[in-house]
Every structure is written in structure tokens, then in C-alpha cells.
Design an enzyme around this catalytic site. Structure first.
Site, mmCIF file in Angstrom:
data_model
loop_
_atom_site.group_PDB
_atom_site.id
_atom_site.type_symbol
_atom_site.label_atom_id
_atom_site.label_comp_id
_atom_site.label_asym_id
_atom_site.label_seq_id
_atom_site.Cartn_x
_atom_site.Cartn_y
_atom_site.Cartn_z
ATOM 1 N N SER A 278 0.828 -1.211 0.000
ATOM 2 C CA SER A 278 0.000 0.000 0.000
ATOM 3 C C SER A 278 0.863 1.262 0.000
ATOM 4 O O SER A 278 1.881 1.352 0.693
ATOM 5 C CB SER A 278 -0.895 0.014 1.237
ATOM 6 O OG SER A 278 -1.555 1.257 1.305
ATOM 7 N N SER A 280 -0.572 4.072 0.885
ATOM 8 C CA SER A 280 -1.239 4.973 1.832
ATOM 9 C C SER A 280 -0.295 5.480 2.931
ATOM 10 O O SER A 280 -0.325 6.667 3.252
ATOM 11 C CB SER A 280 -2.463 4.294 2.454
ATOM 12 O OG SER A 280 -3.430 4.063 1.471
ATOM 13 N N LYS A 327 -14.009 -3.597 4.070
ATOM 14 C CA LYS A 327 -14.814 -2.370 3.968
ATOM 15 C C LYS A 327 -16.262 -2.580 4.412
ATOM 16 O O LYS A 327 -16.880 -1.653 4.927
ATOM 17 C CB LYS A 327 -14.768 -1.824 2.541
ATOM 18 C CG LYS A 327 -13.440 -1.159 2.203
ATOM 19 C CD LYS A 327 -13.493 -0.501 0.846
ATOM 20 C CE LYS A 327 -12.146 0.106 0.481
ATOM 21 N NZ LYS A 327 -12.174 0.832 -0.778
ATOM 22 N N ASN A 348 -14.603 3.108 4.357
ATOM 23 C CA ASN A 348 -13.147 3.087 4.105
ATOM 24 C C ASN A 348 -12.407 3.984 5.089
ATOM 25 O O ASN A 348 -11.181 4.099 5.022
ATOM 26 C CB ASN A 348 -12.822 3.487 2.657
ATOM 27 C CG ASN A 348 -12.862 4.982 2.449
ATOM 28 O OD1 ASN A 348 -13.661 5.684 3.083
ATOM 29 N ND2 ASN A 348 -12.024 5.502 1.579
ATOM 30 N N ASP A 363 -14.357 7.109 -0.648
ATOM 31 C CA ASP A 363 -14.094 6.639 -2.019
ATOM 32 C C ASP A 363 -14.966 7.394 -3.018
ATOM 33 O O ASP A 363 -14.507 7.780 -4.098
ATOM 34 C CB ASP A 363 -14.375 5.137 -2.137
ATOM 35 C CG ASP A 363 -13.241 4.291 -1.583
ATOM 36 O OD1 ASP A 363 -12.102 4.795 -1.522
ATOM 37 O OD2 ASP A 363 -13.488 3.138 -1.191
ATOM 38 N N ARG A 410 -19.651 -7.632 -15.921
ATOM 39 C CA ARG A 410 -19.422 -8.992 -16.422
ATOM 40 C C ARG A 410 -20.513 -9.948 -15.924
ATOM 41 O O ARG A 410 -21.166 -10.614 -16.708
ATOM 42 C CB ARG A 410 -18.041 -9.465 -15.927
ATOM 43 C CG ARG A 410 -17.686 -10.863 -16.287
ATOM 44 C CD ARG A 410 -16.322 -11.217 -15.730
ATOM 45 N NE ARG A 410 -16.286 -11.168 -14.249
ATOM 46 C CZ ARG A 410 -15.222 -11.449 -13.528
ATOM 47 N NH1 ARG A 410 -14.088 -11.768 -14.128
ATOM 48 N NH2 ARG A 410 -15.276 -11.399 -12.209
HETATM 49 P P1 NAP Z 1 -14.727 -5.457 -6.099
HETATM 50 O O1 NAP Z 1 -15.731 -5.042 -5.085
HETATM 51 O O2 NAP Z 1 -14.109 -6.800 -5.997
HETATM 52 O O3 NAP Z 1 -15.419 -5.342 -7.546
HETATM 53 C C1 NAP Z 1 -14.720 -5.650 -8.711
HETATM 54 C C2 NAP Z 1 -15.646 -5.552 -9.918
HETATM 55 O O4 NAP Z 1 -14.816 -5.743 -11.052
HETATM 56 C C3 NAP Z 1 -16.744 -6.588 -9.931
HETATM 57 O O5 NAP Z 1 -17.908 -6.013 -10.388
HETATM 58 C C4 NAP Z 1 -16.223 -7.613 -10.937
HETATM 59 O O6 NAP Z 1 -17.243 -8.164 -11.744
HETATM 60 C C5 NAP Z 1 -15.377 -6.776 -11.856
HETATM 61 N N1 NAP Z 1 -14.304 -7.577 -12.434
HETATM 62 C C6 NAP Z 1 -13.289 -8.180 -11.776
HETATM 63 N N2 NAP Z 1 -12.494 -8.824 -12.643
HETATM 64 C C7 NAP Z 1 -13.043 -8.649 -13.893
HETATM 65 C C8 NAP Z 1 -12.676 -9.070 -15.182
HETATM 66 N N3 NAP Z 1 -11.571 -9.807 -15.389
HETATM 67 N N4 NAP Z 1 -13.438 -8.691 -16.216
HETATM 68 C C9 NAP Z 1 -14.543 -7.939 -16.026
HETATM 69 N N5 NAP Z 1 -14.945 -7.510 -14.818
HETATM 70 C C10 NAP Z 1 -14.194 -7.858 -13.756
HETATM 71 O O7 NAP Z 1 -13.503 -4.447 -6.155
HETATM 72 P P2 NAP Z 1 -13.493 -2.899 -5.744
HETATM 73 O O8 NAP Z 1 -13.255 -2.788 -4.291
HETATM 74 O O9 NAP Z 1 -14.653 -2.198 -6.343
HETATM 75 O O10 NAP Z 1 -12.145 -2.423 -6.448
HETATM 76 C C11 NAP Z 1 -12.068 -2.353 -7.841
HETATM 77 C C12 NAP Z 1 -10.823 -1.614 -8.264
HETATM 78 O O11 NAP Z 1 -10.847 -0.296 -7.774
HETATM 79 C C13 NAP Z 1 -9.523 -2.237 -7.757
HETATM 80 O O12 NAP Z 1 -8.638 -2.310 -8.845
HETATM 81 C C14 NAP Z 1 -9.054 -1.260 -6.724
HETATM 82 O O13 NAP Z 1 -7.646 -1.244 -6.634
HETATM 83 C C15 NAP Z 1 -9.579 0.044 -7.285
HETATM 84 N N6 NAP Z 1 -9.716 1.096 -6.266
HETATM 85 C C16 NAP Z 1 -9.036 2.249 -6.470
HETATM 86 C C17 NAP Z 1 -9.151 3.273 -5.550
HETATM 87 C C18 NAP Z 1 -8.381 4.552 -5.740
HETATM 88 O O14 NAP Z 1 -8.269 5.314 -4.786
HETATM 89 N N7 NAP Z 1 -7.880 4.838 -6.921
HETATM 90 C C19 NAP Z 1 -9.962 3.123 -4.419
HETATM 91 C C20 NAP Z 1 -10.671 1.939 -4.266
HETATM 92 C C21 NAP Z 1 -10.533 0.917 -5.196
HETATM 93 P P3 NAP Z 1 -18.158 -9.400 -11.304
HETATM 94 O O15 NAP Z 1 -19.369 -8.789 -10.638
HETATM 95 O O16 NAP Z 1 -18.447 -10.060 -12.586
HETATM 96 O O17 NAP Z 1 -17.335 -10.245 -10.385
#
Ligand code: NAP
Length: 531
Positions: A278, A280, A327, A348, A363, A410
Site C-alpha cells: 500500500s 497509503s 470495507k 473506508n 471513495d 461482467r
Molecule cells: P470489487 O468489489 O471486488 O469489484 C470488482 C468488480 O470488477 C466486480 O464487479 C467484478 O465483476 C469486476 N471484475 C473483476 N475482474 C473482472 C474481469 N476480469 N473482467 C470484467 N470484470 C471484472 O472491487 P473494488 O473494491 O470495487 O475495487 C475495484 C478496483 O478499484 C480495484 O482495482 C481497486 O484497486 C480500485 N480502487 C481504487 C481506488 C483509488 O483510490 N484509486 C480506491 C478503491 C478501489 P463481477 O461482478 O463479474 O465479479
């Protein structure tokens, strides 16, 4: 303050170790149970010769504790002769002017009272009634870290002798054991009691590093790898190196030790699993330091969110960031949850006000502030790819700002569920070309390091969008953003989201606006340096 235990097996080696320790440490602990032919007068004289300032602790552990067995319950039987010899050594330490004499709680009330009275008589340097202030009453558990109730019970059992310092050292099996142990530090401060509260073992190392920042009287570090007096002990050189890393410029020393009272600590932590990579801590420590805030932000890899939150309540931790996979899980252990976090279904950020924990979500603000910097949200259409936590935060923020989200995911059922909640349309991934929107936001991990050659959509589709945002910030420019840029879209980065969600956390914790440009700069530098 770093204390080096003198664990050599002969007087000659101990003299050598004292000479070296006095150059680097604030205190030494002379382990008379290990130095077979030890001459306490020679050892103390050597320490005083080498440093006028070094604090000298003398102890003579029970064999079982020295051999790292479970003797905290006093079950081990010592002969009268052994007991008398030990008492004679401790009394000699008083006569020789040692700063502290460490006696184990398991020695029993009679022995402790005898030593306390002796301190008062001593050489007259100790005021009547203050004899106990030279005492460290210690207990060690080499097998486990008991629950908080038992730790507090041990604390009070030690404290009833009115010692200068209470010392409790236990073995950590889980990272959370450190949190429980360190929660004793503010507890001791509340009781105006100096304390040494540490965990042993590999998993206890974080307490050895963090405890002095929280107000521990000292932390132990070995003179060299082969001189550890307890498992998991770092060397003094390693400890100094960590201290330099934590303090950024390498010039500062660990903060002055607390006197146990009135210390306004402002420590923050990241709870997640894993947290090793991280960014952070780097970003938050830079921002908090620039705000002139005391205290530090550290990452904790935890397994049990309930135990972690209990520890936050007890410790002087003012705020926490929460990341994957906790979370949602932390929500049931909080006292209050902000309306935003309730609607998003994820926390978060935790704010601790005197043990009252409020959960929040920044977020959504990370996404919205990033969008606002580039465009007007109200009245615009946004394609959100994904239906996880970040997609929820995006949909919530967009609706709140008067925009119109469209969910694309997806797994159809996940996507539809989110769409129903926010009363917006859903399309499957292969229908994405049917949507007309101003902005596309990727909230899936597709394209994230190390799979940087992936993109959630075909580049041909991007021409229809004026704005394209990716929440991924490693790499800084994902394949999606690269292709969007080439097709003339304005790109918005996950780095901006990361900085804004972090900055909003700092605002919740401190009530102050951090330097967002500085936060962005340090994270960007780290990501581009390839470390
Ligand atoms: P999450 O709750 O696990 O959700 C992931 C989503 O992505 C799900 O809807 C999943 O679809 C989809 N997905 C995963 N793999 C896929 C693939 N190969 N093809 C198509 N769809 C796919 O994750 P999250 O907490 O929302 O985090 C998502 C991303 O946001 C991460 O990369 C994280 O690092 C990033 N993030 C960034 C910040 C920032 O500050 N920049 C903050 C928070 C999170 P399904 O429903 O089909 O499983």
C-alpha cells in the site's frame, strides 16, 4: 528510547558489550542471570564510564523465564538459596545506583516488598516512600498474548506496588496481538503509569517499532543478531534504520519519551489484508507531517476486524483507513456510520473520538472530486464498468451530484442488483456499444499491475466518450487511459481518485485541508521510480 540487553555469558564479554551499547543506546539492561561470572560493580562502573546519560536496568530473571518458558504464573520452583542469591544481586544493584531494578511479578509480594523497602533505605538517594519508583515490575508470557481483560489485570497486579515502570511482554501469534498489547500504553497513561508493553516473536515486531511512538518508556533492541534476549527482537542497527525511514529525512530521532501524561497523540492506521504494497502510509505520512501533525500512519495486516476495532477504541489511534477485504465487515463493529457509507454499503474511513468509532466513506468523494476537476457532473451520463464496492461509490456520488449512471458488468446478476438499487439502467459488457454517454469509468481491476496489457473495453468504443476515467493507479497510465488519450478523450486517473479519497480522510480526522498536490507528487514519484 532504545534499550540494549546485555546478555553475554561472561563478565569480559559483557564489559565489551556495555562499551559498545553505551555508544548507541539510551538504556542498557544487565541480565545478571546470564552473565555467569558477572561482577555487577565492574559492569555498572563500565557503563557510567562510557556514558553519563545511559539508564541502567539490572535484572536477574528466573531460570524458566530466562529459558523462555511459561513462568508468568510463578509455577516454577526455585530453591531458597537461589532466591536469596537473586535478592542479594538486586539489592547490590540498588547500592550501586542502578537507575532501575527489574523484578518479576511472579517473585511474589514478599520479595517485591522486601526490595521496595531496601530501595528506600539504600544509600539515602531515594526519598522515603519513593523506593518503588526504582522498580520495574515485569511479567513475561512466552507462549501467547492473553485477552485485553487479562492484560489489564496483569497491569494492575504490577501497578499495585507503585513501581516506576510496569513491564508486560507477551508472545504474538497474530498481528492483532500487537494492537491489544499496545492498547495498554494509553491505558497506562490514563493511570499516570510508565509502561513497557511489547510483543515478542516475528509477529510482534511491529510493537517493538511502534510502541515508543505511542508512549512506551522504551523498546528493546539487540546489540547483534546473536545477542537477542527475546524472540523477534530487532538489532539496534535495524531499529535505527527503521527509525530513520519512519522519520523521513533521517535526521530526527524517535520522539522524546512521554512522561505518561498529557500527550496528544494523533496516530492513524490502515487496516487491510494484504497491505504490504500500500502507498497509503507514504501518502498520509507526507500529508500529516506537512500539516505539522504529531504521530504516524502505519499499515496493519489484520485477520480479525472485530479485534482490530476493539484495539483502536482502547489505543490512542485517532483514525483508520479500511481497505480490502474489510470495507463491509467493519460496519457491524462501529458505533455510528455516516449516511454516505450506509448508502454505499462500505466504510473506508474510521474516526475515533475517545473510543466512539464512526465509519465514513471517502471513495465516492475521491471519484467525484476527480470528475468535478474536469467536468460538470449534473445532467451528464456515465457508464460505470463494474458492480463492486468502487462502482457503488461511483454510482452513489454521480446520482448525488445530479448525474445519470449506467451500470455495465461482467456478471449480469451483480450488475442488475446495483442498477436496481440506484434506479439506473444495466447493460452487459457485450452491449456496451449501445450506450451513449459523456464519460466512461472503469471500476474493475482489469488493466491493473501486473496485467497491464488488458483493457475492460475495445479501444474502438472509446471514440464516443469525451471523458474516460480509470480507478486503477498502478500503472499510472493504464492501457484503457492510453487508448482513450489516443482517441482524443480527456483522461482522468486513479491516482487523482486515490489522492482525493486520502485527503478527504485527513479532513475527517484532523478537520484540516492537506496539501493534495504534495500527496500526488510523492505517490507519483514512488510509482514512477519502480520501487
Ligand atoms: P470489487 O468489489 O471486488 O469489484 C470488482 C468488480 O470488477 C466486480 O464487479 C467484478 O465483476 C469486476 N471484475 C473483476 N475482474 C473482472 C474481469 N476480469 N473482467 C470484467 N470484470 C471484472 O472491487 P473494488 O473494491 O470495487 O475495487 C475495484 C478496483 O478499484 C480495484 O482495482 C481497486 O484497486 C480500485 N480502487 C481504487 C481506488 C483509488 O483510490 N484509486 C480506491 C478503491 C478501489 P463481477 O461482478 O463479474 O465479479
Amino acid at each position: 528510547m532504545i534499550c540494549i540487553p546485555i546478555t553475554a555469558s561472561s563478565n569480559k564479554e559483557a564489559l565489551h558489550d556495555i562499551e559498545h551499547s553505551c555508544l548507541t543506546a539510551g538504556a542498557i539492561e544487565i541480565r545478571m542471570d546470564l552473565i555467569v561470572d558477572g561482577s555487577l560493580s565492574a559492569l555498572i562502573a563500565a557503563a557510567r564510564r562510557n556514558s553519563r546519560k545511559v539508564e541502567i536496568i539490572v535484572t536477574c530473571r528466573k531460570k524458566a523465564e530466562a529459558a523462555q518458558m511459561d513462568a508468568a504464573d510463578g509455577s516454577e520452583k526455585e530453591s531458597e538459596d537461589q532466591k536469596n542469591k537473586k535478592m542479594a544481586i538486586l539489592k547490590q544493584a540498588v547500592d550501586l545506583g542502578a537507575d532501575f531494578i527489574d523484578i518479576e511479578l511472579s517473585e511474589g509480594a514478599d520479595a517485591i516488598q522486601e526490595l521496595k523497602s531496601y530501595c528506600e533505605k539504600g544509600d539515602g538517594s531515594v526519598k522515603k516512600g519513593d523506593g518503588s519508583k526504582k522498580l520495574i515490575i515485569s511479567c513475561h508470557d512466552f507462549k501467547r498474548t492473553p485477552g485485553l481483560a487479562r492484560l489489564k489485570e496483569l497491569f494492575h497486579q504490577c501497578r499495585k506496588y507503585d513501581p516506576g515502570i510496569v513491564k508486560i511482554v507477551t508472545f504474538a501469534h497474530k498481528p492483532e496481538d500487537n494492537l491489544r498489547m499496545m492498547s495498554l500504553i494509553p491505558y497506562a497513561q490514563k493511570h499516570k503509569q510508565e509502561i513497557i508493553a511489547l510483543c515478542m516473536g516475528e509477529k510482534g515486531r511491529i510493537s517493538r517499532v511502534m510502541a515508543p511512538y505511542l508512549g512506551n518508556y522504551l523498546t528493546f533492541a539487540a546489540l547483534g543478531r546473536d545477542a537477542q534476549s527475546a524472540p523477534g527482537q530487532l538489532t539496534a542497527a535495524e531499529m535505527k534504520q527503521i527509525n530513520i525511514l519512519l522519520n523521513g529525512d533521517g535526521q530526527q530521532q524517535m520522539p522524546a519519551l512521554s512522561t505518561g501524561q498529557d500527550r496528544q497523540l494523533k496516530n492513524y492506521i490502515l487496516l487491510g489484508n494484504p497491505v504490504g504494497h500500500s502507498l497509503s502510509p507514504l501518502m498520509h505520512n507526507t500529508a500529516l507531517h506537512a500539516l505539522g501533525q504529531e504521530g504516524r500512519y502505519n499499515a496493519f495486516c489484520v485477520y480479525d476486524p472485530a479485534a482490530a476495532l476493539q484495539a483502536i477504541r482502547g489505543m490512542d489511534i485517532r483514525g483508520a483507513s479500511v481497505t480490502i477485504p474489510f470495507k463491509s465487515a467493519v460496519m457491524e463493529y462501529l458505533d455510528n456510520i455516516s449516511e454516505d457509507a450506509l448508502q454505499i454499503g462500505a466504510v473506508n474511513t474510521i474516526v475515533n473520538k475517545n473510543g466512539y468509532l464512526t465509519g465514513a466513506n471517502t471513495d465516492w468523494l475521491g471519484i467525484i472530486v476527480t470528475l468535478r476537476e474536469a467536468m460538470t457532473i449534473k445532467g451528464k451520463n456515465f457508464v460505470i464498468i463494474g458492480a463492486g464496492g468502487t462502482a457503488r461509490a461511483a454510482a452513489y456520488g454521480i446520482v448525488r451530484e445530479g448525474g445519470f449512471p449506467v451500470i455495465v458488468n461482467r456478471t449480469v446478476e451483480n450488475g442488475k442488483r446495483l442498477a436496481v438499487e440506484f434506479d439506473c439502467p444495466f447493460y452487459s459488457l457485450d452491449e456496451i456499444d449501445k450506450i451513449n454517454a459523456d464519460c466512461l469509468i472503469n471500476t474493475t481491476p482489469v488493466g491493473m499491475y501486473p496485467r497491464i496489457d488488458q483493457s475492460p473495453v475495445d479501444s474502438g468504443l472509446l471514440t464516443g466518450y469525451k471523458y474516460v476515467m480509470d480507478v486503477i493507479y498502478n500503472p499510472l497510465e493504464t492501457r484503457l487511459l492510453k487508448e482513450a488519450g489516443l482517441r482524443g478523450c480527456r483522461v482522468l486517473t486513479g491516482l487523482d481518485m486515490f489522492v482525493h479519497q486520502g485527503a478527504e480522510q485527513i479532513k475527517l480526522w484532523t478537520g484540516r485541508e492537506p496539501d493534495r498536490a504534495l500527496m500526488k507528487k510523492v505517490v507519483k514519484e514512488r510509482l514512477t521510480s519502480g520501487e
